[in-house]
Design a protein around this motif. Structure first.
Motif, PDB file in Angstrom:
ATOM      1  N   SER A  29       0.841  -1.219   0.000  1.00  0.00           N
ATOM      2  CA  SER A  29       0.000   0.000   0.000  1.00  0.00           C
ATOM      3  C   SER A  29       0.870   1.262   0.000  1.00  0.00           C
ATOM      4  N   GLY A  30       1.911   1.266  -0.811  1.00  0.00           N
ATOM      5  CA  GLY A  30       2.796   2.430  -0.918  1.00  0.00           C
ATOM      6  C   GLY A  30       4.022   2.340  -0.021  1.00  0.00           C
ATOM      7  N   GLN A  31       4.004   1.402   0.948  1.00  0.00           N
ATOM      8  CA  GLN A  31       5.144   1.236   1.872  1.00  0.00           C
ATOM      9  C   GLN A  31       6.016   0.050   1.423  1.00  0.00           C
ATOM     10  N   HIS A 136       0.037   2.955 -13.639  1.00  0.00           N
ATOM     11  CA  HIS A 136       0.640   2.738 -12.316  1.00  0.00           C
ATOM     12  C   HIS A 136       1.798   3.718 -12.164  1.00  0.00           C
ATOM     13  N   ILE A 137       1.956   4.228 -10.966  1.00  0.00           N
ATOM     14  CA  ILE A 137       3.142   5.039 -10.681  1.00  0.00           C
ATOM     15  C   ILE A 137       3.650   4.660  -9.297  1.00  0.00           C
ATOM     16  N   ASP A 138       4.956   4.480  -9.177  1.00  0.00           N
ATOM     17  CA  ASP A 138       5.584   4.241  -7.877  1.00  0.00           C
ATOM     18  C   ASP A 138       6.941   4.920  -7.866  1.00  0.00           C
ATOM     19  N   LEU A 139       7.202   5.664  -6.798  1.00  0.00           N
ATOM     20  CA  LEU A 139       8.476   6.363  -6.632  1.00  0.00           C
ATOM     21  C   LEU A 139       9.097   5.936  -5.312  1.00  0.00           C
ATOM     22  N   LEU A 140      10.408   5.743  -5.293  1.00  0.00           N
ATOM     23  CA  LEU A 140      11.085   5.501  -4.016  1.00  0.00           C
ATOM     24  C   LEU A 140      10.950   6.745  -3.146  1.00  0.00           C
ATOM     25  N   ALA A 143      12.313  10.300  -3.888  1.00  0.00           N
ATOM     26  CA  ALA A 143      11.805  11.091  -5.027  1.00  0.00           C
ATOM     27  C   ALA A 143      10.435  11.714  -4.736  1.00  0.00           C
ATOM     28  N   ARG A 144       9.887  11.401  -3.560  1.00  0.00           N
ATOM     29  CA  ARG A 144       8.502  11.836  -3.295  1.00  0.00           C
ATOM     30  C   ARG A 144       8.440  13.249  -2.728  1.00  0.00           C
ATOM     31  N   GLY A 145       7.245  13.838  -2.816  1.00  0.00           N
ATOM     32  CA  GLY A 145       6.987  15.107  -2.139  1.00  0.00           C
ATOM     33  C   GLY A 145       7.667  16.308  -2.767  1.00  0.00           C
ATOM     34  N   GLN A 146       8.050  16.199  -4.037  1.00  0.00           N
ATOM     35  CA  GLN A 146       8.732  17.324  -4.712  1.00  0.00           C
ATOM     36  C   GLN A 146       8.002  17.706  -5.993  1.00  0.00           C
ATOM     37  N   GLY A 147       6.796  17.203  -6.182  1.00  0.00           N
ATOM     38  CA  GLY A 147       6.050  17.526  -7.394  1.00  0.00           C
ATOM     39  C   GLY A 147       6.346  16.598  -8.564  1.00  0.00           C
ATOM     40  N   VAL A 148       7.203  15.585  -8.338  1.00  0.00           N
ATOM     41  CA  VAL A 148       7.590  14.687  -9.430  1.00  0.00           C
ATOM     42  C   VAL A 148       6.415  13.812  -9.860  1.00  0.00           C
ATOM     43  N   GLY A 149       5.706  13.248  -8.877  1.00  0.00           N
ATOM     44  CA  GLY A 149       4.575  12.370  -9.195  1.00  0.00           C
ATOM     45  C   GLY A 149       3.515  13.105 -10.001  1.00  0.00           C
ATOM     46  N   ARG A 150       3.204  14.323  -9.579  1.00  0.00           N
ATOM     47  CA  ARG A 150       2.204  15.118 -10.318  1.00  0.00           C
ATOM     48  C   ARG A 150       2.653  15.323 -11.761  1.00  0.00           C
ATOM     49  N   HIS A 151       3.922  15.702 -11.942  1.00  0.00           N
ATOM     50  CA  HIS A 151       4.442  15.939 -13.287  1.00  0.00           C
ATOM     51  C   HIS A 151       4.353  14.666 -14.131  1.00  0.00           C
ATOM     52  N   LYS A 175      -6.176   1.167   1.745  1.00  0.00           N
ATOM     53  CA  LYS A 175      -5.340   1.642   2.869  1.00  0.00           C
ATOM     54  C   LYS A 175      -4.415   2.781   2.473  1.00  0.00           C
ATOM     55  N   ASN A 176      -4.208   2.974   1.169  1.00  0.00           N
ATOM     56  CA  ASN A 176      -3.220   3.959   0.710  1.00  0.00           C
ATOM     57  C   ASN A 176      -3.879   5.345   0.551  1.00  0.00           C
ATOM     58  N   LYS A 177      -4.148   5.964   1.719  1.00  0.00           N
ATOM     59  CA  LYS A 177      -4.868   7.249   1.725  1.00  0.00           C
ATOM     60  C   LYS A 177      -4.044   8.344   1.034  1.00  0.00           C
ATOM     61  N   GLY A 178      -2.708   8.277   1.186  1.00  0.00           N
ATOM     62  CA  GLY A 178      -1.854   9.294   0.566  1.00  0.00           C
ATOM     63  C   GLY A 178      -2.008   9.301  -0.947  1.00  0.00           C
ATOM     64  N   ALA A 179      -1.972   8.103  -1.548  1.00  0.00           N
ATOM     65  CA  ALA A 179      -2.121   8.014  -3.005  1.00  0.00           C
ATOM     66  C   ALA A 179      -3.516   8.473  -3.420  1.00  0.00           C
ATOM     67  N   GLN A 180      -4.522   8.146  -2.612  1.00  0.00           N
ATOM     68  CA  GLN A 180      -5.886   8.598  -2.953  1.00  0.00           C
ATOM     69  C   GLN A 180      -5.939  10.128  -2.984  1.00  0.00           C
ATOM     70  N   ASP A 181      -5.301  10.778  -1.999  1.00  0.00           N
ATOM     71  CA  ASP A 181      -5.269  12.258  -1.987  1.00  0.00           C
ATOM     72  C   ASP A 181      -4.525  12.790  -3.207  1.00  0.00           C
ATOM     73  N   PHE A 182      -3.416  12.123  -3.518  1.00  0.00           N
ATOM     74  CA  PHE A 182      -2.606  12.519  -4.681  1.00  0.00           C
ATOM     75  C   PHE A 182      -3.451  12.471  -5.955  1.00  0.00           C
ATOM     76  N   TYR A 183      -4.161  11.367  -6.166  1.00  0.00           N
ATOM     77  CA  TYR A 183      -4.965  11.232  -7.387  1.00  0.00           C
ATOM     78  C   TYR A 183      -6.152  12.203  -7.378  1.00  0.00           C
ATOM     79  N   ARG A 184      -6.743  12.408  -6.202  1.00  0.00           N
ATOM     80  CA  ARG A 184      -7.861  13.369  -6.126  1.00  0.00           C
ATOM     81  C   ARG A 184      -7.395  14.753  -6.586  1.00  0.00           C
TER      82      ARG A 184
HETATM   83  C1  LIG Z   1       1.841   8.584  -4.586  1.00  0.00           C
HETATM   84  C2  LIG Z   1       3.065   9.196  -5.293  1.00  0.00           C
HETATM   85  C3  LIG Z   1       3.154   8.676  -6.712  1.00  0.00           C
HETATM   86  C4  LIG Z   1       2.886  10.726  -5.306  1.00  0.00           C
HETATM   87  O1  LIG Z   1       4.012  11.299  -5.943  1.00  0.00           O
HETATM   88  P1  LIG Z   1       4.781  12.526  -5.254  1.00  0.00           P
HETATM   89  O2  LIG Z   1       5.858  12.944  -6.152  1.00  0.00           O
HETATM   90  O3  LIG Z   1       5.152  12.112  -3.889  1.00  0.00           O
HETATM   91  O4  LIG Z   1       3.608  13.603  -5.186  1.00  0.00           O
HETATM   92  P2  LIG Z   1       3.767  15.177  -5.528  1.00  0.00           P
HETATM   93  O5  LIG Z   1       4.909  15.717  -4.744  1.00  0.00           O
HETATM   94  O6  LIG Z   1       3.806  15.355  -6.996  1.00  0.00           O
HETATM   95  O7  LIG Z   1       2.415  15.737  -4.924  1.00  0.00           O
HETATM   96  C5  LIG Z   1       1.346  16.203  -5.743  1.00  0.00           C
HETATM   97  C6  LIG Z   1       0.200  16.525  -4.823  1.00  0.00           C
HETATM   98  O8  LIG Z   1      -0.283  15.312  -4.203  1.00  0.00           O
HETATM   99  C7  LIG Z   1      -0.246  15.439  -2.785  1.00  0.00           C
HETATM  100  N1  LIG Z   1       0.261  14.203  -2.206  1.00  0.00           N
HETATM  101  C8  LIG Z   1       1.268  13.442  -2.681  1.00  0.00           C
HETATM  102  N2  LIG Z   1       1.498  12.404  -1.847  1.00  0.00           N
HETATM  103  C9  LIG Z   1       0.612  12.557  -0.852  1.00  0.00           C
HETATM  104  C10 LIG Z   1       0.371  11.819   0.338  1.00  0.00           C
HETATM  105  N3  LIG Z   1       1.076  10.711   0.620  1.00  0.00           N
HETATM  106  N4  LIG Z   1      -0.599  12.241   1.171  1.00  0.00           N
HETATM  107  C11 LIG Z   1      -1.340  13.348   0.879  1.00  0.00           C
HETATM  108  N5  LIG Z   1      -1.137  14.097  -0.230  1.00  0.00           N
HETATM  109  C12 LIG Z   1      -0.173  13.692  -1.070  1.00  0.00           C
HETATM  110  C13 LIG Z   1       0.777  16.516  -2.509  1.00  0.00           C
HETATM  111  O9  LIG Z   1       0.522  17.144  -1.265  1.00  0.00           O
HETATM  112  C14 LIG Z   1       0.596  17.451  -3.677  1.00  0.00           C
HETATM  113  O10 LIG Z   1      -0.521  18.291  -3.408  1.00  0.00           O
HETATM  114  P3  LIG Z   1      -0.498  19.819  -3.907  1.00  0.00           P
HETATM  115  O11 LIG Z   1      -0.421  19.764  -5.415  1.00  0.00           O
HETATM  116  O12 LIG Z   1      -1.795  20.335  -3.393  1.00  0.00           O
HETATM  117  O13 LIG Z   1       0.703  20.431  -3.314  1.00  0.00           O
HETATM  118  C15 LIG Z   1       4.379   8.853  -4.546  1.00  0.00           C
HETATM  119  O14 LIG Z   1       4.351   9.473  -3.279  1.00  0.00           O
HETATM  120  C16 LIG Z   1       4.629   7.380  -4.385  1.00  0.00           C
HETATM  121  O15 LIG Z   1       5.152   6.746  -5.288  1.00  0.00           O
HETATM  122  N6  LIG Z   1       4.277   6.820  -3.203  1.00  0.00           N
HETATM  123  C17 LIG Z   1       4.541   5.424  -2.893  1.00  0.00           C
HETATM  124  C18 LIG Z   1       3.921   4.439  -3.849  1.00  0.00           C
HETATM  125  C19 LIG Z   1       2.453   4.678  -4.069  1.00  0.00           C
HETATM  126  O16 LIG Z   1       1.683   4.858  -3.113  1.00  0.00           O
HETATM  127  N7  LIG Z   1       2.056   4.618  -5.346  1.00  0.00           N
HETATM  128  C20 LIG Z   1       0.658   4.724  -5.744  1.00  0.00           C
HETATM  129  C21 LIG Z   1       0.072   3.377  -5.752  1.00  0.00           C
HETATM  130  S1  LIG Z   1      -1.601   3.425  -6.309  1.00  0.00           S
END
Ligand SMILES: CC(C)(COP(=O)(O)OP(=O)(O)OC[C@H]1O[C@@H](n2cnc3c(N)ncnc32)[C@H](O)[C@@H]1OP(=O)(O)O)[C@@H](O)C(=O)NCCC(=O)NCCS
Length: 214
Positions: A29-31, A136-140, A143-151, A175-184
């Motif tokens: 679940s992202g961990q 699918h997207i997964d980052l170590l 690489a997270r939290g810098q806008g890379v995933g969004r890009h 269980k992966n609430k962080g990814a759900q927020d990211f996609y939202r």
């Molecule tokens: C989920 C993932 C792809 C996001 O990529 P990222 O580079 O970390 O995300 P970004 O820095 O581009 O964030 C983009 C936005 O999403 C939000 N976001 C990203 N990760 C988040 C998290 N874990 N919880 C809440 N919000 C999150 C950011 O706050 C940001 O919001 P903003 O645009 O309002 O500032 C990355 O964290 C990851 O690979 N995680 C582990 C694997 C995983 O969970 N993959 C998805 C499986 S479905």
């Protein structure tokens, strides 16, 4: 965006060991799933390998100076891809990995992935009809939290739009609430329909429409 230190490029078969490692390190679940999986490659063989080998034009590796640090994998037509998966990828995996039997409560290690290999969810529920592509997207963690995933996801959505896809769906662990927020934040909504399996969340958005920020 701080992509200066990273390079997004097409993934190749030579990348598979490194990408399987990324899959393992994000597979719970992202961990990190290293402590759970007794077969360190199986998650990658199931969730990464077929994308790189069967849909290479939409399979990308994200490189740092240390090598691949993430991946972005897409499929234009999920129904067609699932057919190829069943015909060209899963038979080998089924031969080399046993189907765990008995009560799932007694399964351990990689047994859930072994089960998925033998009983993959390949049907396309009607609710996914408007969203034929998936990704699918997964980052170590580094690489997270810098806008890379969004890009990266925006890049995938642009590519799929260019290729004529009307919509994209993703599967996310409940269980992966962080990814759900990211996609939202990228304009995806949770799909709710009785024809969808209830052990995974499906999120989807139309393509060619703004994600709320543009
Ligand atoms: C989920 C993932 C792809 C996001 O990529 P990222 O580079 O970390 O995300 P970004 O820095 O581009 O964030 C983009 C936005 O999403 C939000 N976001 C990203 N990760 C988040 C998290 N874990 N919880 C809440 N919000 C999150 C950011 O706050 C940001 O919001 P903003 O645009 O309002 O500032 C990355 O964290 C990851 O690979 N995680 C582990 C694997 C995983 O969970 N993959 C998805 C499986 S479905």
């Amino acid at each position: 965006m701080p992509l200066d230190s990273y390079l997004l490029r097409h993934a190749t078969p030579e990348d598979l060991p490194a990408l399987y490692r990324v899959c393992l390190k994000t597979g719970d679940s992202g961990q990190d799933a290293s402590a759970i999986q007794d077969d360190p490659d199986l998650l990658g063989e199931f969730y990464v390998g077929p994308y790189v080998m069967l849909e290479p034009e939409l399979a990308y590796a994200l490189d740092s100076s240390e090598g691949p640090i993430g991946y972005l994998l897409g499929v234009l037509d999920t129904a067609k891809f699932n057919g190829r998966l069943e015909r060209d990828w899963l038979p080998r995996l089924k031969k080399t990995h046993h189907d765990p039997v008995g009560d799932p409560a007694g399964w351990h290690g990689s047994d859930w992935v072994r089960h998925a290999v033998h009983h993959p969810f390949l049907r396309i529920p009607a609710a996914l009809g408007p969203y034929p592509s998936h990704a699918h997207i997964d980052l170590l963690s580094e690489a997270r939290g810098q806008g890379v995933g969004r890009h990266l996801m925006q890049t995938m959505m642009e590519r799929l739009t260019e290729l004529g896809s009307p919509g994209l769906h993703l599967q996310v662990s409940p269980k992966n609430k962080g990814a759900q927020d990211f996609y939202r934040g990228l304009g995806f909504d949770v799909l709710s329909s009785p024809d969808l399996p209830d052990d995974t969340l499906f999120m989807a958005r139309r393509l060619g429409e703004p994600d709320g920020e543009d």
